[in-house]
Design a protein around this motif. Structure first.
Motif, PDB file in Angstrom:
ATOM      1  N   GLU A  69       0.828  -1.212   0.000  1.00 17.01           N
ATOM      2  CA  GLU A  69       0.000   0.000   0.000  1.00 17.01           C
ATOM      3  C   GLU A  69       0.858   1.256   0.000  1.00 17.01           C
ATOM      4  O   GLU A  69       0.564   2.213  -0.730  1.00 17.01           O
ATOM      5  CB  GLU A  69      -0.920  -0.020   1.219  1.00 17.01           C
ATOM      6  N   ARG A  70       1.928   1.263   0.804  1.00 19.69           N
ATOM      7  CA  ARG A  70       2.789   2.454   0.841  1.00 19.69           C
ATOM      8  C   ARG A  70       3.506   2.644  -0.493  1.00 19.69           C
ATOM      9  O   ARG A  70       3.690   3.777  -0.961  1.00 19.69           O
ATOM     10  CB  ARG A  70       3.816   2.334   1.969  1.00 19.69           C
ATOM     11  N   ALA A  71       3.899   1.542  -1.130  1.00 14.42           N
ATOM     12  CA  ALA A  71       4.539   1.632  -2.442  1.00 14.42           C
ATOM     13  C   ALA A  71       3.588   2.236  -3.467  1.00 14.42           C
ATOM     14  O   ALA A  71       3.977   3.096  -4.269  1.00 14.42           O
ATOM     15  CB  ALA A  71       5.005   0.250  -2.885  1.00 14.42           C
ATOM     16  N   ILE A  72       2.338   1.796  -3.452  1.00 13.58           N
ATOM     17  CA  ILE A  72       1.342   2.302  -4.409  1.00 13.58           C
ATOM     18  C   ILE A  72       1.085   3.783  -4.187  1.00 13.58           C
ATOM     19  O   ILE A  72       1.042   4.579  -5.137  1.00 13.58           O
ATOM     20  CB  ILE A  72       0.036   1.492  -4.284  1.00 13.58           C
ATOM     21  N   VAL A  73       0.930   4.187  -2.934  1.00 13.09           N
ATOM     22  CA  VAL A  73       0.687   5.598  -2.613  1.00 13.09           C
ATOM     23  C   VAL A  73       1.864   6.460  -3.055  1.00 13.09           C
ATOM     24  O   VAL A  73       1.685   7.558  -3.596  1.00 13.09           O
ATOM     25  CB  VAL A  73       0.421   5.764  -1.102  1.00 13.09           C
ATOM     26  N   THR A  74       3.081   5.959  -2.852  1.00 14.17           N
ATOM     27  CA  THR A  74       4.267   6.710  -3.273  1.00 14.17           C
ATOM     28  C   THR A  74       4.253   6.983  -4.769  1.00 14.17           C
ATOM     29  O   THR A  74       4.564   8.093  -5.221  1.00 14.17           O
ATOM     30  CB  THR A  74       5.545   5.930  -2.901  1.00 14.17           C
ATOM     31  N   LEU A  75       3.878   5.977  -5.565  1.00 20.01           N
ATOM     32  CA  LEU A  75       3.893   6.141  -7.014  1.00 20.01           C
ATOM     33  C   LEU A  75       2.821   7.104  -7.508  1.00 20.01           C
ATOM     34  O   LEU A  75       2.922   7.626  -8.621  1.00 20.01           O
ATOM     35  CB  LEU A  75       3.739   4.780  -7.695  1.00 20.01           C
TER      36      LEU A  75
END
Length: 372
Positions: A69-75
């Motif tokens: 989830e944090r990876a997706i939000v970062t992108l």
């Protein structure tokens, strides 16, 4: 195409799932994203009954959902994503899945090495065309990163810390200014990134100190740490998923007895414990003892069983494959493995007999062959 290509990228391998999710996706999508963040999560982590989809979406990456989830939000933000962790923790697989789900193409990749140059990050020239007609946009060869900028897609940078500092710093202006200048051209000399562009980079935590990132570059990335999997249930799922996927390419299928998988998982757990308590590098194996290496051991054992065994995986073959895969240095690794085998594995053999006894014998045979 799947019959002729050795390994399909995620967007082709799971094309049906991606189409299905896009058709049923009513969530808000960032600019140029093919799926909403919620559906990207579903693609990576698998569907749940609460979503009430009429088709199950398989889980493809195993780990804490908050990491994905944090990876997706970062992108979806203005910052690049740096996935960092030990070898074999699934950083590259995560990067590929994210790129496939977000922009439908995970192949805009730069592979970082000590020989990577700035040209491979920005652009180079077709020398024959330059000689014939001079420098122009037509004679320019864009890098995968520049191509992803022009398309508003995800660019990937594997093993960022393997590159020298000056090459790494070529990313600073790309991540902050979102354009690349082409000083060789008088006109049309700037390539601007379109909405949707971002960079997914990976770095091996064991490479710290090789080529550390500058403070300026660090500020332009969100760091997402991918931990080593220590949960045996989760590790079992990863090993079975990836090994089955790899063996399907060879059109090989052999059922692995759950008890044999337990032997493999326990042996790696014991090896990691021994490595953590070792007093020096010579007293532990060179191997990172990652989940990826367990997958390699199991794949090797199954293939050996298929072509030279009894069409079934046996403890002896598993023991030989484990030793053959993990012993790399001579004589250091042989000494470490011999000590481990005659202490830890021997105790399991005495206590459990059966498969552990045969596993021990297979490993001993492999060490004799290696020692010559």
């Amino acid at each position: 195409m799947s019959d002729t290509v050795l390994r399909l990228p995620a967007e082709l391998k799971y094309a049906d799932e991606l189409r299905y999710l896009a058709e049923r996706d009513s969530g808000q999508r960032p600019a140029r994203w093919q799926l909403s963040p919620q559906m990207v999560r579903t693609f990576v982590l698998g569907s749940t009954p609460a979503q009430k989809l009429d088709r199950e979406i398989a889980q493809k990456w195993y780990g804490d959902p908050s990491i994905a989830e944090r990876a997706i939000v970062t992108l979806a933000s203005d910052r690049g994503l740096l996935l960092i962790g030990d070898p074999g923790t699934g950083k590259s697989w995560m990067a590929e899945l994210l790129a496939a789900a977000i922009c439908g193409d995970s192949t805009y990749v730069v592979q970082g090495t000590a020989g990577t140059t700035e040209d491979q990050i920005k652009y180079s020239w077709n020398i024959a065309m330059v000689i014939a007609a001079g420098q122009s946009r037509d004679s320019m060869i864009p890098s995968p990163i520049m191509t992803s900028m022009q398309l508003g897609a995800m660019g990937r940078f594997e093993e960022l810390t393997r590159c020298t500092s000056d090459v790494q710093d070529a990313l600073i202006s790309i991540l902050s200014e979102k354009y690349i200048s082409i000083p060789e051209l008088r006109n049309d000399n700037v390539v601007f990134a379109k909405q949707g562009f971002n960079i997914i980079a990976t770095a091996n935590s064991r490479d710290r100190g090789v080529n550390d990132l500058s403070s300026a570059l660090k500020r332009r990335f969100n760091f997402v740490h991918i931990p080593v999997v220590t949960n045996k249930k989760q590790e079992r799922e990863i090993i079975l998923f990836r090994t089955t996927e790899l063996l399907e390419r060879q059109q090989v299928r052999i059922d692995v007895a759950p008890t044999l998988l337990d032997v493999l998982l326990q042996t790696f757990a014991d090896l990691r414990e021994a490595s953590a308590s070792a007093s020096s590098d010579d007293a532990k194996l060179e191997s990172a003892l990652s989940t990826a290496e367990q997958i390699g051991v199991l794949e090797d054992a199954v293939l050996y069983s298929t072509y030279f065994g009894e069409q079934r995986l046996t403890p002896e073959i598993l023991g030989r494959s484990l030793v053959g895969t993990l012993v790399r240095r001579r004589p250091e690794d042989i000494a470490v493995m011999n000590k481990f085998w005659h202490s830890v594995v021997a105790k399991h053999s005495e206590k459990h007999q059966g498969e552990w006894r045969d596993f021990m014998a297979g490993g001993q045979d492999a060490m004799k062959v290696i020692e010559g």
